[in-house]
Design a protein around this motif. Structure first.
Motif, short mmCIF file in Angstrom:
data_model
loop_
_atom_site.label_atom_id
_atom_site.label_comp_id
_atom_site.label_asym_id
_atom_site.label_seq_id
_atom_site.Cartn_x
_atom_site.Cartn_y
_atom_site.Cartn_z
N SER A 52 0.83 -1.21 0.00
CA SER A 52 0.00 0.00 0.00
C SER A 52 0.86 1.26 0.00
N VAL A 53 0.46 2.23 -0.81
CA VAL A 53 1.16 3.52 -0.89
C VAL A 53 0.12 4.62 -0.74
N ILE A 54 0.45 5.60 0.09
CA ILE A 54 -0.42 6.78 0.22
C ILE A 54 0.44 8.00 -0.07
N PHE A 55 0.06 8.71 -1.14
CA PHE A 55 0.73 9.96 -1.49
C PHE A 55 -0.11 11.13 -1.01
N LEU A 56 0.56 12.17 -0.55
CA LEU A 56 -0.08 13.42 -0.18
C LEU A 56 0.35 14.50 -1.15
N ALA A 57 -0.56 15.40 -1.48
CA ALA A 57 -0.24 16.60 -2.25
C ALA A 57 -0.36 17.77 -1.28
N GLU A 58 0.70 18.56 -1.20
CA GLU A 58 0.73 19.71 -0.30
C GLU A 58 1.22 20.93 -1.04
N GLU A 59 0.94 22.10 -0.47
CA GLU A 59 1.53 23.32 -0.98
C GLU A 59 2.16 24.07 0.19
N SER A 60 3.22 24.79 -0.11
CA SER A 60 3.90 25.59 0.91
C SER A 60 3.12 26.85 1.17
N LEU A 61 3.09 27.24 2.42
CA LEU A 61 2.44 28.48 2.83
C LEU A 61 3.52 29.52 3.13
N PRO A 62 3.18 30.80 3.03
CA PRO A 62 4.18 31.85 3.23
C PRO A 62 4.93 31.76 4.56
N GLU A 63 4.25 31.32 5.62
CA GLU A 63 4.91 31.26 6.93
C GLU A 63 5.78 30.02 7.11
#
Length: 164
Positions: A52-63
């Motif tokens: 099993s593989v779980i990928f996350l998609a994230e974005e960086s926030l300014p802080e």
């Protein structure tokens, strides 16, 4: 006119593997995305399976923090990628998050020498069906009454396949 091949572009999203520390945020995304979300225990169990593989998609926030935008859960069994769950936070849909997760999921399958990818999708989920078809998935069957949600009539799943 649509071009057959586009030049690869820099992704605004970070795709990474899920860890146990991500469970609370992933649970929030599941609850916001589905009427019948995966349970904490089920997600925790998936983290322990070799296939099993779980990928996350994230974005960086300014802080300097990161915001979770979406997840992809899939299995790699023998030479097959089986996509179990793709979810994008409702407020971040139509930004390419699902596409980026599917690209990463299929790339992982290719890297592991898979020859096939399969998935089920709700018959009514036209945006997802369109996304999967854009990758070359084709419908090959129907699973009657596959999705059963409390208070809702059962819904068929379309089984889709992609040959690598």
């Amino acid at each position: 006119m649509r071009r057959m091949r586009e030049e690869p572009r820099e992704s605004p999203f970070l795709i990474r593997r899920m860890t146990r520390e991500d469970l609370p945020a992933v649970m929030e995304l599941e609850k916001a995305s589905f009427t019948n979300p995966w349970s904490y225990e089920l997600l925790q169990r998936e983290l322990g399976h070799d296939w099993s593989v779980i990928f996350l998609a994230e974005e960086s926030l300014p802080e300097g923090d990161r915001r979770l935008l979406g997840i992809s859960i899939f299995w790699i069994v023998h030479d097959e990628v089986h996509v179990l769950n793709v979810a994008t936070a409702p407020e971040h849909r139509r930004r390419g998050v699902g596409r980026q997760l599917m690209e990463a999921t299929l790339a992982e399958g290719r890297a592991r020498k898979c020859s096939l990818a399969t998935l089920e999708v709700r018959k009514s989920n036209e945006p997802a069906i369109h996304l999967y078809k854009s990758f070359g998935f084709r419908p090959v069957g129907v699973r009657p009454n596959y999705y059963v949600d409390a208070g809702q009539p059962p819904e068929d799943a379309i089984v889709m396949v992609l040959d690598f």
